[in-house]
Design an enzyme around this catalytic site. Sequence first.
Site, short mmCIF file in Angstrom:
data_model
loop_
_atom_site.label_atom_id
_atom_site.label_comp_id
_atom_site.label_asym_id
_atom_site.label_seq_id
_atom_site.Cartn_x
_atom_site.Cartn_y
_atom_site.Cartn_z
N ARG A 260 0.86 -1.19 0.00
CA ARG A 260 0.00 0.00 0.00
C ARG A 260 0.89 1.23 0.00
O ARG A 260 1.47 1.58 1.03
CB ARG A 260 -0.86 -0.06 1.27
N HIS A 264 -3.66 4.23 4.87
CA HIS A 264 -4.82 3.32 4.97
C HIS A 264 -6.07 4.02 4.43
O HIS A 264 -6.77 3.50 3.57
CB HIS A 264 -5.01 2.90 6.42
N TYR A 273 3.77 4.86 11.90
CA TYR A 273 4.10 3.43 12.06
C TYR A 273 4.99 2.86 10.95
O TYR A 273 5.28 1.68 10.92
CB TYR A 273 2.84 2.59 12.21
C1 LIG Z 1 -15.56 -6.13 11.14
C2 LIG Z 1 -14.72 -4.90 11.10
N1 LIG Z 1 -13.81 -4.69 12.07
C3 LIG Z 1 -13.03 -3.58 12.04
C4 LIG Z 1 -13.16 -2.66 11.05
C5 LIG Z 1 -12.30 -1.40 11.01
N2 LIG Z 1 -11.32 -1.55 9.92
C6 LIG Z 1 -11.49 -0.91 8.75
S1 LIG Z 1 -10.26 -1.27 7.66
C7 LIG Z 1 -9.48 -2.26 8.77
C8 LIG Z 1 -8.20 -2.95 8.40
C9 LIG Z 1 -8.35 -3.86 7.24
O1 LIG Z 1 -7.10 -4.35 6.86
P1 LIG Z 1 -6.96 -5.28 5.62
O2 LIG Z 1 -7.95 -6.39 5.69
O3 LIG Z 1 -5.53 -5.67 5.50
O4 LIG Z 1 -7.42 -4.37 4.39
P2 LIG Z 1 -6.73 -3.03 3.86
O5 LIG Z 1 -7.35 -1.90 4.61
O6 LIG Z 1 -5.27 -3.14 4.09
O7 LIG Z 1 -7.08 -2.96 2.42
C10 LIG Z 1 -10.18 -2.30 9.97
C11 LIG Z 1 -9.73 -3.08 11.15
C12 LIG Z 1 -14.15 -2.90 10.07
N3 LIG Z 1 -14.32 -2.07 9.03
N4 LIG Z 1 -14.88 -4.04 10.10
#
Ligand SMILES: Cc1ncc(C[n+]2csc(CCOP(=O)(O)OP(=O)(O)O)c2C)c(N)n1
Length: 363
Positions: A260, A264, A273
């Site tokens: 990425r 985020h 971080y």
């Molecule tokens: C069930 C749930 N828990 C927590 C969140 C908050 N949240 C949004 S994005 C994220 C991280 C996701 O990481 P990843 O699966 O690696 O996807 P990326 O954002 O890197 O594309 C979190 C914890 C959420 N949207 N849904």
Amino acid sequence: MIFEALDPRKGKQLQLLNEKGKLSKDADKYPLMSNDVALKALDILITARAADDWSVSLQRQGRMPTYPPNKGQEANTIGSLLALNNDDWFVPAFRELGGVLTRGIPLKNWYMYYYGNEEGNRLEIEKYHTLPQCVPIASQYLHSVGLAYAEKFKGSKRLAIAFVGDGGTSEGDFHEALNFAGVWNTANIFYIQNNQFAISVRREFQTASKTLAEKAFAYNIEGVQIDGNDMFAVYAATKMAADKARSGNGPTLIEGVTYRLGAHTTADDPTRYRQDDEVEKYLQFDPLIRLEKYLIDNKLIDENEIEKKKKEAKDYVTEEFKVVEDMKDHTLEDTYIYMYKEMPEILKMQMKSQMEFIKEVEK
Ligand SMILES: Cc1ncc(C[n+]2csc(CCOP(=O)(O)OP(=O)(O)O)c2C)c(N)n1
Ligand SMILES: [Mg+2]
């Protein structure tokens, strides 16, 4: 076992186009993108990149709410969707702009959704075979198994591809989905965009598994790890998984290893971080640079034409956002009214308190 030679447990990772834009010697053993498809991939990638850059800039100007950039990861969703039929189910998470554009969904819809206009997420199902953006992490994986199971029940050859992030593989829904797909032998492609982070949590703090692809084997599903910044590898792996699924040989898990390059979301400050030099290092793996090199070396396009495309893309994304910004017909209530046929008390209360809050701050 179609992917037997690519067993991630033996340290294998599929790469066909290296960082210098050169195809590997054995590339022709795999289904390769034609020149036309490779040029189409470039067009979409340029548009996705321009749309991302413009969104981040808009957010900084106070014109766009929170936005999740897909910069650096685009090959995963573009290459995979190009390898599928347009009526295969596309089940995105929330960072799949490349796939959305490949499906032919107007950028306007994507912008509307992130602008807070829920109408952007209402897609004509028969036209796009695409589910809405899905923010609850990994829940979409279960939906994709339901879709593939329904297609199997109907006796169709239509498959479902679903996306999740590396962090999403730590959710129960991810495992439940793979479990059902394994048992029912459904035509699913499970694609993990391993961009190394779940917000600020690094991949290695997420799971002790050496690869994410190997999680598939516990469910008697094949898993394959690929270079997710290599448009050719993404296309080839997806095509192979699709042929396998359509011939009744079940689901495949593809882990696209990527990075990425952006934050985020625009609400995140990644300098807290990770170091800038880490990002610098990954710039050399940028899928756009690699594809451009390949196309230029093979005389399919030249630098001037690419520059022209980038300029046109910038104009296009600017115009698409202007249309969205000028729409005056969406309200805050929309966020609530699409959820249930009849709004439950708890949502009515939330809506009321949000309205009161807005009134208060706007005074
Ligand atoms: C069930 C749930 N828990 C927590 C969140 C908050 N949240 C949004 S994005 C994220 C991280 C996701 O990481 P990843 O699966 O690696 O996807 P990326 O954002 O890197 O594309 C979190 C914890 C959420 N949207 N849904
Ligand atoms: Mg991630």
